[in-house]
Design a protein around this motif. Structure first.
Motif, short mmCIF file in Angstrom:
data_model
loop_
_atom_site.label_atom_id
_atom_site.label_comp_id
_atom_site.label_asym_id
_atom_site.label_seq_id
_atom_site.Cartn_x
_atom_site.Cartn_y
_atom_site.Cartn_z
N SER A 118 23.24 8.98 -5.75
CA SER A 118 24.26 8.34 -6.56
C SER A 118 23.86 8.43 -8.02
CB SER A 118 24.41 6.87 -6.16
OG SER A 118 25.23 6.18 -7.10
N ASN A 119 24.86 8.58 -8.90
CA ASN A 119 24.60 8.67 -10.32
C ASN A 119 24.90 7.36 -11.03
OD1 ASN A 119 24.01 11.29 -9.79
ND2 ASN A 119 25.91 12.13 -10.59
N SER A 120 25.28 6.30 -10.30
CA SER A 120 25.65 5.04 -10.94
C SER A 120 24.46 4.47 -11.68
CB SER A 120 26.17 4.05 -9.91
OG SER A 120 25.11 3.55 -9.14
N THR A 121 24.76 3.77 -12.77
CA THR A 121 23.70 3.21 -13.62
C THR A 121 22.77 2.29 -12.83
OG1 THR A 121 25.06 3.35 -15.61
CG2 THR A 121 23.27 1.73 -15.62
N GLN A 122 23.36 1.29 -12.16
CA GLN A 122 22.54 0.31 -11.46
C GLN A 122 21.71 0.95 -10.36
OE1 GLN A 122 22.23 -2.69 -12.60
NE2 GLN A 122 20.76 -3.34 -11.04
N ASP A 123 22.34 1.86 -9.61
CA ASP A 123 21.64 2.50 -8.50
C ASP A 123 20.46 3.32 -9.00
OD1 ASP A 123 21.57 3.34 -5.57
OD2 ASP A 123 21.74 5.29 -6.56
N LEU A 124 20.68 4.11 -10.04
CA LEU A 124 19.60 4.95 -10.56
C LEU A 124 18.44 4.10 -11.09
CD1 LEU A 124 21.47 7.81 -12.46
CD2 LEU A 124 19.97 8.06 -10.47
N ILE A 125 18.75 3.04 -11.80
CA ILE A 125 17.71 2.21 -12.39
C ILE A 125 16.93 1.47 -11.30
CG2 ILE A 125 17.25 0.20 -13.85
CD1 ILE A 125 19.53 1.15 -15.66
N GLU A 126 17.65 0.90 -10.34
CA GLU A 126 16.98 0.19 -9.25
C GLU A 126 16.07 1.13 -8.48
OE1 GLU A 126 19.91 -1.55 -6.78
OE2 GLU A 126 20.57 -3.02 -8.28
N ARG A 127 16.58 2.30 -8.15
CA ARG A 127 15.81 3.22 -7.32
C ARG A 127 14.67 3.87 -8.13
NH1 ARG A 127 19.53 7.27 -4.97
NH2 ARG A 127 17.75 7.81 -3.66
N TYR A 128 14.81 3.94 -9.44
CA TYR A 128 13.71 4.41 -10.27
C TYR A 128 12.53 3.45 -10.17
CZ TYR A 128 10.91 5.37 -14.42
OH TYR A 128 9.86 5.64 -15.26
N PHE A 129 12.79 2.15 -10.31
CA PHE A 129 11.71 1.16 -10.22
C PHE A 129 11.16 1.05 -8.81
CE2 PHE A 129 13.46 -0.35 -14.28
CZ PHE A 129 12.29 -0.49 -15.00
N ASP A 130 11.97 1.40 -7.81
CA ASP A 130 11.48 1.41 -6.42
C ASP A 130 10.73 2.69 -6.09
OD1 ASP A 130 12.62 -1.03 -5.96
OD2 ASP A 130 14.45 -0.24 -5.06
N GLY A 131 10.70 3.67 -7.01
CA GLY A 131 10.04 4.95 -6.75
C GLY A 131 10.75 5.77 -5.70
N ASP A 132 12.07 5.64 -5.65
CA ASP A 132 12.83 6.22 -4.56
C ASP A 132 13.74 7.37 -4.99
OD1 ASP A 132 13.54 6.25 -1.82
OD2 ASP A 132 15.37 5.13 -2.24
N LEU A 133 13.61 7.83 -6.23
CA LEU A 133 14.47 8.91 -6.70
C LEU A 133 13.92 10.27 -6.29
CD1 LEU A 133 15.43 7.80 -10.33
CD2 LEU A 133 16.80 7.61 -8.25
#
Length: 253
Positions: free
Chosen positions: A3-18
């Motif tokens: 997903s390219n959504s702002t919230q999803d990308l930021i959350e998954r970045y901090f989760d190390g999941d990108l």
């Protein structure tokens, strides 16, 4: 799911999941999208604030329980002699609980319920300190190094070799169970935790706790709750067990 959504990308970045492609999108948006960069900055400040709070709580809690580090408990061994068991786990139990506070704090601020795997990640924090107890056994030192590096598959045969000559070392059996749990050998892990609970009264509640985590990792929430509710209120694990059981019950409602 990508997903390219702002919230999803930021959350998954901090989760190390990108994934690699998503990381490229993330860095491009961070560089070119001012609104995205501002949302990331705010999230970064939030996480930094939670971490600072957690670090302060950790220092306070460690100071309170510092005296436990130098105390010991004596439990009868199978041969009738006393076995010396350093109570270091008070230290890492406090740290583990506060790691849970940091993750839970973020989830609460985002008004989200953690799913079973997120809860597992919050609570499955392990401590491995064999060499101090064993007097420097080389196999145990190797196992400790591998376990701390989360190389559970490599640690398992080392622990098995060690236990061939030291089958009564329930700390090592507990560690073997943890390694098996982490690589998905659930039945073997449960068998090891049961062995620990039967043979070492001091580690009984720890064994029950880890049996609950085995069921949690398999998404068997009822079984996990049942084991968590067996942990008595005078156990060092009780507060974590109570909190985790409540979270799991909310997921089953």
């Amino acid at each position: 799911m990508e997903s390219n959504s702002t919230q999803d990308l930021i959350e998954r970045y901090f989760d190390g999941d990108l994934k690699e492609q998503e990381l490229a999108i993330f860095h491009e948006k961070l560089e070119k999208d001012q609104a995205f960069a501002e949302a990331f900055r705010l999230e970064q400040e939030l996480m930094g604030g939670i971490e600072s709070y957690g670090n302060e709580r950790l220092r306070e809690q460690l100071a309170t329980i510092h005296e436990e580090e130098i105390r010991s408990a004596e439990v009868p061994g199978k041969d009738g002699t006393a076995a010396y068991v350093p109570i270091r786990r008070w230290m890492w139990l406090a740290a583990a609980a506060l790691i849970g506070i940091l993750v839970a704090g973020r989830l609460l601020m985002e008004n989200r319920k953690p799913n079973p795997q997120q809860l597992y990640a919050m609570y499955a924090v392990h401590d491995f300190d064999f060499t101090e107890k064993s007097g420097g056994d080389n196999l145990l030192a190797d196992a400790e190094r591998l376990l701390k590096a989360k190389d559970y598959r490599q640690a398992l045969p080392v622990l098995e070799t060690y236990l061939e000559s030291r089958p009564d070392d329930m700390q090592a059996v507990l560690a073997k169970g943890i390694a098996q749990m982490e690589i998905g050998e659930y039945e073997s892990a449960l068998a090891d935790f049961q062995t620990v609970g039967i043979n070492n009264p001091l580690l009984k509640n720890e064994a029950i706790w880890y049996m609950a985590l085995v069921y949690l990792k398999q998404n068997k929430l009822a079984e996990a709750i049942g084991h968590l509710e067996q942990i008595p209120t005078n156990s060092a694990r009780w507060k974590d067990a109570e909190a985790l059981a409540k979270s799991l019950k909310r997921l089953t409602e």
